[in-house]
Scaffold this motif. Structure first.
Motif, short mmCIF file in Angstrom:
data_model
loop_
_atom_site.label_atom_id
_atom_site.label_comp_id
_atom_site.label_asym_id
_atom_site.label_seq_id
_atom_site.Cartn_x
_atom_site.Cartn_y
_atom_site.Cartn_z
N MET A 8 0.83 -1.21 0.00
CA MET A 8 0.00 0.00 0.00
C MET A 8 0.87 1.25 0.00
O MET A 8 0.66 2.17 -0.81
N PHE A 9 1.86 1.30 0.87
CA PHE A 9 2.70 2.50 1.00
C PHE A 9 3.58 2.68 -0.24
O PHE A 9 3.81 3.81 -0.68
N HIS A 10 4.08 1.59 -0.76
CA HIS A 10 4.86 1.64 -2.00
C HIS A 10 4.01 2.25 -3.11
O HIS A 10 4.46 3.11 -3.86
N ALA A 11 2.74 1.83 -3.23
CA ALA A 11 1.85 2.35 -4.27
C ALA A 11 1.57 3.83 -4.05
O ALA A 11 1.52 4.62 -5.01
N LEU A 12 1.37 4.24 -2.80
CA LEU A 12 1.11 5.65 -2.51
C LEU A 12 2.33 6.50 -2.84
O LEU A 12 2.20 7.62 -3.35
N PHE A 13 3.52 5.98 -2.57
CA PHE A 13 4.73 6.72 -2.92
C PHE A 13 4.84 6.86 -4.43
O PHE A 13 5.13 7.95 -4.95
N TYR A 14 4.62 5.77 -5.15
CA TYR A 14 4.72 5.78 -6.61
C TYR A 14 3.76 6.81 -7.21
O TYR A 14 4.15 7.66 -8.00
N ALA A 15 2.49 6.70 -6.81
CA ALA A 15 1.46 7.58 -7.38
C ALA A 15 1.57 9.00 -6.83
O ALA A 15 1.12 9.95 -7.48
N GLY A 16 2.17 9.15 -5.66
CA GLY A 16 2.20 10.45 -5.01
C GLY A 16 3.38 11.33 -5.37
O GLY A 16 3.41 12.50 -4.97
N HIS A 17 4.35 10.79 -6.13
CA HIS A 17 5.46 11.65 -6.52
C HIS A 17 5.66 11.70 -8.03
O HIS A 17 5.94 12.77 -8.58
N GLY A 18 5.52 10.58 -8.73
CA GLY A 18 5.77 10.56 -10.18
C GLY A 18 4.79 11.41 -10.96
O GLY A 18 5.20 12.36 -11.67
N PRO A 19 3.48 11.13 -10.87
CA PRO A 19 2.52 11.96 -11.61
C PRO A 19 2.58 13.44 -11.28
O PRO A 19 2.56 14.27 -12.19
N PRO A 20 2.70 13.85 -9.99
CA PRO A 20 2.83 15.28 -9.73
C PRO A 20 4.08 15.89 -10.35
O PRO A 20 4.03 16.96 -10.96
N ALA A 21 5.23 15.22 -10.21
CA ALA A 21 6.47 15.77 -10.78
C ALA A 21 6.37 15.91 -12.29
O ALA A 21 6.77 16.94 -12.86
N TYR A 22 5.84 14.90 -12.95
CA TYR A 22 5.70 14.96 -14.41
C TYR A 22 4.71 16.04 -14.82
O TYR A 22 4.89 16.73 -15.82
N MET A 23 3.64 16.19 -14.02
CA MET A 23 2.64 17.23 -14.33
C MET A 23 3.23 18.61 -14.09
O MET A 23 2.92 19.55 -14.84
#
Length: 399
Positions: A228-243
């Motif tokens: 769960m935490f791994h998924a939250l980290f993945y979704a919580g930093h990659g998409p915002p940084a790319y956006m």
């Protein structure tokens, strides 16, 4: 003959979805496509049909089902490890998501705005104090995204960039199954260690609270919590940084809209402008994966139980029957639901946090550097062509 997926982009116009989507929306809105492994799910390209797919509980995001449309070897490799909650059967997904709802309440996220503002200001101070031209991604966008999610979750800042590299390996369609497996193992190891550390000594962080309330009480296993935490980290930093990067690029390439954005003071107008940027750019440019659990008809096409579906968000967000002049960025456009955050029960858990990040990032960047401009020609910008998220390798800027 089915179409190979993902559909090719025109990299001379990288912010535009593949032009083929427009033809498909008009002529074949639900059609088969061929994946890397030979599987042939249904591609759904029209707004209303995508809305139907993402709303209908008979079409599920359950990667344990045989017909699940895996887009890459990394996706297949994930099946061999503990799955994040959003790839689980709906009953399991709902239980685990409920454990996070309180953590991501809009009012709770709004309370983080001052901290996010400080994070943005400090990163910008550092960038402005150094030489320029500078790569906005390395100097500003990625550090901000990593700092925000690490602070929220309770992940040490030291080593966060390594976690980002492992996440990129998982998110790359060019990664082999072996490379993806190794990256997944690396992430699992880090987050399992964080779970165990918080079992011994809980911290006042999202990880600490979930571990205390769910893992320590036996409601959630340690491996499930780590996933769960791994998924939250993945979704919580990659998409915002790319956006951050693509949104900045979109504004720099459209001086008229940038001028309007700089003049905005009303928070509601800024929020609406960010929503339009999300519709227009949409870093999540691959289909939302689903499997039909019963026979369903979408857009006049029968889809059999067990068949995979890819609901295409960037195509739906440019549907000319829903958005007037959809290929034009219009920051004063009347807000209409887009699919950058998904829809239905799988609507992005952290969408309230993401919106605050985007509002603070873009407004602060262009207020504090009113002369910001690209340091290279648009044609020189290198895009990440093989990743599940649309982004740039670097964004050279000056002022």
């Amino acid at each position: 003959m089915s179409i190979s997926y993902p559909l090719p982009k025109d990299w001379q116009h990288p912010l535009e979805p593949p032009a083929e989507y427009k033809r498909l929306r008009q002529e074949a809105p639900v059609c088969p496509v061929r994946l890397f492994n030979g599987n042939t799910p249904w591609l759904v390209s029209r707004y209303q049909d995508v809305l139907t797919v993402l709303s209908d509980p008979r079409m599920v995001l359950d990667s344990t089902l045989p017909g699940f449309p895996h887009i890459s070897a990394s996706s297949v490799a994930r099946q061999e490890r503990t799955l994040p909650f959003f790839f689980r059967p709906d009953a399991e997904y709902r239980v685990q998501r409920a454990m996070l709802v309180q953590e991501f309440l809009p009012r709770r996220m709004e309370a983080l705005r001052p901290r996010i503002q400080r994070t943005v200001d400090e990163a910008l101070d550092t960038m402005l104090a150094g030489p320029h031209p500078v790569d906005l991604m390395a100097a500003f966008a990625l550090p901000v995204a990593l700092r925000v999610i690490c602070d929220l979750l309770g992940v040490p800042h030291e080593g966060a960039e390594r976690l980002h590299v492992l996440s990129r390996t998982i998110g790359s369609r060019a990664s082999s199954r072996e490379e993806a497996t190794a990256a997944l193992a690396g992430l699992d190891e880090v987050f399992l260690a964080l779970v165990e550390a918080n079992l011994r000594e809980p911290t006042d962080t999202l990880i600490g609270r979930v571990v205390s309330e769910q893992v320590a009480t036996g409601k959630l296993s340690a491996p499930d919590a780590a996933a769960m935490f791994h998924a939250l980290f993945y979704a919580g930093h990659g998409p915002p940084a790319y956006m951050f990067g693509l949104g900045t690029l979109a504004l720099l390439l459209d001086p008229g809209q940038l001028e309007k954005f700089r003049a905005m003071e009303d928070p509601a107008a800024i929020t609406a402008a960010v929503q339009e940027l999300l519709r227009f750019v949409n870093v999540s440019h691959l289909g939302r994966q689903r499997v039909a659990t019963v026979d369903v008809t979408i857009g006049g096409q029968l889809i059999r139980a067990g068949e995979g579906i890819l609901a295409q968000p960037d195509s739906a967000n440019r549907d000319e029957t829903v958005f007037e002049d959809p290929d034009r960025l219009d920051l004063q456009r009347e807000v209409h639901r887009h699919f950058a955050f998904g829809h239905g029960i799988h609507l992005c858990t952290g969408r309230a946090l993401s919106l605050i990040e985007f509002e603070v990032f873009f407004k602060t960047l262009f207020q504090r550097i009113p002369t910001l401009r690209l340091a290279v020609s648009p044609e020189e910008i290198r895009f990440k062509k093989d990743e599940n998220l649309l982004g740039v390798h670097e964004l050279p800027v000056t002022w």
